[in-house]
Design a protein around this motif. Sequence first.
Motif, PDB file in Angstrom:
ATOM      1  N   ASP A   6      20.555  29.730  24.161  1.00 33.77           N
ATOM      2  CA  ASP A   6      21.035  30.830  24.992  1.00 33.77           C
ATOM      3  C   ASP A   6      19.868  31.586  25.622  1.00 33.77           C
ATOM      4  N   MET A   7      18.768  31.703  24.899  1.00 34.70           N
ATOM      5  CA  MET A   7      17.589  32.353  25.465  1.00 34.70           C
ATOM      6  C   MET A   7      16.973  31.499  26.562  1.00 34.70           C
ATOM      7  N   LEU A   8      16.948  30.193  26.365  1.00 31.53           N
ATOM      8  CA  LEU A   8      16.401  29.294  27.376  1.00 31.53           C
ATOM      9  C   LEU A   8      17.176  29.370  28.684  1.00 31.53           C
ATOM     10  N   ALA A   9      18.461  29.650  28.604  1.00 33.96           N
ATOM     11  CA  ALA A   9      19.300  29.703  29.802  1.00 33.96           C
ATOM     12  C   ALA A   9      18.857  30.784  30.777  1.00 33.96           C
ATOM     13  N   ASN A  10      18.047  31.734  30.319  1.00 34.67           N
ATOM     14  CA  ASN A  10      17.527  32.765  31.213  1.00 34.67           C
ATOM     15  C   ASN A  10      16.463  32.226  32.162  1.00 34.67           C
ATOM     16  N   PHE A  11      15.946  31.022  31.857  1.00 36.97           N
ATOM     17  CA  PHE A  11      14.824  30.508  32.637  1.00 36.97           C
ATOM     18  C   PHE A  11      15.010  29.062  33.096  1.00 36.97           C
ATOM     19  N   MET A  12      16.089  28.414  32.672  1.00 36.72           N
ATOM     20  CA  MET A  12      16.318  27.021  33.030  1.00 36.72           C
ATOM     21  C   MET A  12      17.666  26.875  33.734  1.00 36.72           C
ATOM     22  N   PRO A  13      17.653  26.615  35.042  1.00 35.08           N
ATOM     23  CA  PRO A  13      18.925  26.468  35.755  1.00 35.08           C
ATOM     24  C   PRO A  13      19.698  25.226  35.341  1.00 35.08           C
ATOM     25  N   ASP A  14      18.987  24.151  35.038  1.00 32.63           N
ATOM     26  CA  ASP A  14      19.644  22.896  34.658  1.00 32.63           C
ATOM     27  C   ASP A  14      18.589  21.946  34.126  1.00 32.63           C
ATOM     28  N   GLY A  15      18.679  21.597  32.848  1.00 35.28           N
ATOM     29  CA  GLY A  15      17.671  20.693  32.308  1.00 35.28           C
ATOM     30  C   GLY A  15      17.890  20.380  30.851  1.00 35.28           C
ATOM     31  N   THR A  16      17.103  19.452  30.353  1.00 41.40           N
ATOM     32  CA  THR A  16      17.160  19.051  28.944  1.00 41.40           C
ATOM     33  C   THR A  16      16.269  19.964  28.122  1.00 41.40           C
ATOM     34  N   ALA A  17      16.833  20.573  27.114  1.00 40.85           N
ATOM     35  CA  ALA A  17      16.070  21.462  26.238  1.00 40.85           C
ATOM     36  C   ALA A  17      15.390  20.693  25.117  1.00 40.85           C
ATOM     37  N   LEU A  18      16.045  19.645  24.627  1.00 42.63           N
ATOM     38  CA  LEU A  18      15.494  18.834  23.548  1.00 42.63           C
ATOM     39  C   LEU A  18      16.314  17.561  23.415  1.00 42.63           C
ATOM     40  N   TRP A  19      15.786  16.635  22.650  1.00 40.21           N
ATOM     41  CA  TRP A  19      16.507  15.428  22.240  1.00 40.21           C
ATOM     42  C   TRP A  19      16.629  15.456  20.731  1.00 40.21           C
ATOM     43  N   THR A  20      17.769  15.026  20.217  1.00 41.98           N
ATOM     44  CA  THR A  20      17.953  14.937  18.772  1.00 41.98           C
ATOM     45  C   THR A  20      18.160  13.485  18.363  1.00 41.98           C
ATOM     46  N   GLN A  21      17.690  13.152  17.167  1.00 40.00           N
ATOM     47  CA  GLN A  21      17.847  11.799  16.628  1.00 40.00           C
ATOM     48  C   GLN A  21      18.398  11.904  15.219  1.00 40.00           C
ATOM     49  N   ALA A  22      19.608  11.419  15.034  1.00 41.52           N
ATOM     50  CA  ALA A  22      20.261  11.470  13.731  1.00 41.52           C
ATOM     51  C   ALA A  22      19.946  10.224  12.920  1.00 41.52           C
ATOM     52  N   ALA A  23      20.651  10.067  11.793  1.00 47.25           N
ATOM     53  CA  ALA A  23      20.346   8.979  10.863  1.00 47.25           C
ATOM     54  C   ALA A  23      20.489   7.602  11.488  1.00 47.25           C
ATOM     55  N   GLY A  24      21.423   7.447  12.414  1.00 46.47           N
ATOM     56  CA  GLY A  24      21.637   6.149  13.021  1.00 46.47           C
ATOM     57  C   GLY A  24      20.538   5.712  13.969  1.00 46.47           C
ATOM     58  N   GLY A  25      19.658   6.655  14.369  1.00 46.59           N
ATOM     59  CA  GLY A  25      18.552   6.312  15.248  1.00 46.59           C
ATOM     60  C   GLY A  25      18.795   6.581  16.713  1.00 46.59           C
ATOM     61  N   GLU A  26      20.045   6.873  17.099  1.00 48.11           N
ATOM     62  CA  GLU A  26      20.352   7.108  18.507  1.00 48.11           C
ATOM     63  C   GLU A  26      19.907   8.504  18.915  1.00 48.11           C
ATOM     64  N   MET A  27      19.260   8.601  20.080  1.00 50.07           N
ATOM     65  CA  MET A  27      18.794   9.884  20.579  1.00 50.07           C
ATOM     66  C   MET A  27      19.805  10.458  21.564  1.00 50.07           C
ATOM     67  N   SER A  28      20.046  11.764  21.448  1.00 51.72           N
ATOM     68  CA  SER A  28      21.015  12.433  22.308  1.00 51.72           C
ATOM     69  C   SER A  28      20.372  13.660  22.935  1.00 51.72           C
ATOM     70  N   PRO A  29      20.636  13.913  24.230  1.00 52.34           N
ATOM     71  CA  PRO A  29      20.055  15.086  24.875  1.00 52.34           C
ATOM     72  C   PRO A  29      20.869  16.346  24.599  1.00 52.34           C
ATOM     73  N   VAL A  30      20.186  17.464  24.542  1.00 48.45           N
ATOM     74  CA  VAL A  30      20.828  18.775  24.486  1.00 48.45           C
ATOM     75  C   VAL A  30      20.407  19.509  25.743  1.00 48.45           C
ATOM     76  N   THR A  31      21.364  19.846  26.580  1.00 39.87           N
ATOM     77  CA  THR A  31      21.046  20.411  27.888  1.00 39.87           C
ATOM     78  C   THR A  31      21.349  21.900  27.964  1.00 39.87           C
ATOM     79  N   VAL A  32      20.716  22.537  28.943  1.00 38.60           N
ATOM     80  CA  VAL A  32      20.910  23.959  29.207  1.00 38.60           C
ATOM     81  C   VAL A  32      21.253  24.129  30.681  1.00 38.60           C
ATOM     82  N   HIS A  33      22.230  24.987  30.968  1.00 36.76           N
ATOM     83  CA  HIS A  33      22.608  25.298  32.343  1.00 36.76           C
ATOM     84  C   HIS A  33      22.571  26.812  32.503  1.00 36.76           C
ATOM     85  N   GLY A  34      21.536  27.288  33.163  1.00 36.71           N
ATOM     86  CA  GLY A  34      21.376  28.726  33.287  1.00 36.71           C
ATOM     87  C   GLY A  34      20.888  29.133  34.657  1.00 36.71           C
ATOM     88  N   ARG A  35      19.746  29.796  34.704  1.00 37.99           N
ATOM     89  CA  ARG A  35      19.197  30.294  35.950  1.00 37.99           C
ATOM     90  C   ARG A  35      17.681  30.146  35.919  1.00 37.99           C
TER      91      ARG A  35
END
Length: 399
Positions: free
Chosen positions: A258-287
């Motif tokens: 939520d804090m990142l949304a103050n400075f990122m209009p649209d983008g990937t904030a991080l990638w997560t990798q769980a036990a299965g090994g698959e990576m998933s993006p976490v995105t932010v839509h702000g300004r």
Amino acid sequence: MASRKTALIRGTALLVIVAVSFWAGFLLYPVLGPRLVSTQRPESVQTTLTRDEYLKLSGEIYDTLSLQYYQQVDATKLLKGQVAGLGDPYTVLFTPAEAADFREELAGEYVGIGVVISENAQANAVEIVRVFPGTPAEEAGLKAGDLILSIDGADARGLDLDVVSARVKGKVGSSVQLKIGRGGRSLEYTIVRRQVELPIVESKIIATDVGYISVSSFSSGAAKKFSAALKTLESKKVKGLVIDIRDNGGGYLNECLDMLANFMPDGTALWTQAAGGEMSPVTVHGRSVAYPVVVLVNQDSASASEIFAAALKENKAATIVGTTTYGKGLIQRSWDLSNGFELKVTVEEYYTPNKNAIQKRGLTPDVEVANPSAGEFGTLPGDGQLARAVQLISQGERP
């Protein structure tokens, strides 16, 4: 961890003391305490023993120790030992009392004296790196840079952060006696513990026209307080913004996003990798903002702080100044267990927007500046990291 501001928690480990090592130990999903409703696991996640084999052996160990060990067996320690056997310092079994403390710390309120501590390797002692205003510590006269030499008459030199924290913590209304080293002198203080609400977000204008926001943790409500502070500073037409997350050991992932949304209009904030090994993006839509932003970090900026700094750096929304961060790239989730126990489990590893690993590596700042002394932290021009940030803003520097 020679930090200069907030945990720890790892930490952590707050008195409030906020032991940086405590806060560096957690980064949690928005909702704590989901209950385990199934024992089924994905095919990719298996243990070396079946569940029945494990339970049978655990029962045999309990029976044998309870009958044969020469002293009384503390079953809680046995349970904690099972979890500790993973070798992951962030996967922890909390007793009911510890679970209550943990939730309280995440809420940003504590029983303690109101200081931040960190290890000072050179002095072989724990150092007070910040004293919060309006707290028992400030009222007693403690100062940043003070060394804790003894606690209630017992030598505290050489002790780990969590041990010092545990000895200073106590019940509301109780007192703690501290021997403090300051400038070659030894000073004695008796301080009464009380409920303290940490100033999670603090803001002001520095150097005439530069906005400054300090975030001590990504605790519950941090993002809302940050947005309010930012709105106030923007209304005063600041020419740039310094976000200080030095010694911020983490907190809730959703607060960070939520804090990142103050400075990122649209983008990937991080990638997560769980036990299965698959990576998933976490995105932010702000300004986005039109003014330059500088983020201050140090070796005790951990977990959510590293996500925050890396997201702004790699999305070219801010310049990062300070020292290489802690290197805690793991995400935890907590489950309620029976009898009031709680299990905090590392469930994923996170990576920066460019898929760079953080765990045990940390984030290298764009501009490296050594840490200030405790007495100069937050001052101009004494705090070299802060002074460099102001200089970059005055020059209109952007990533």
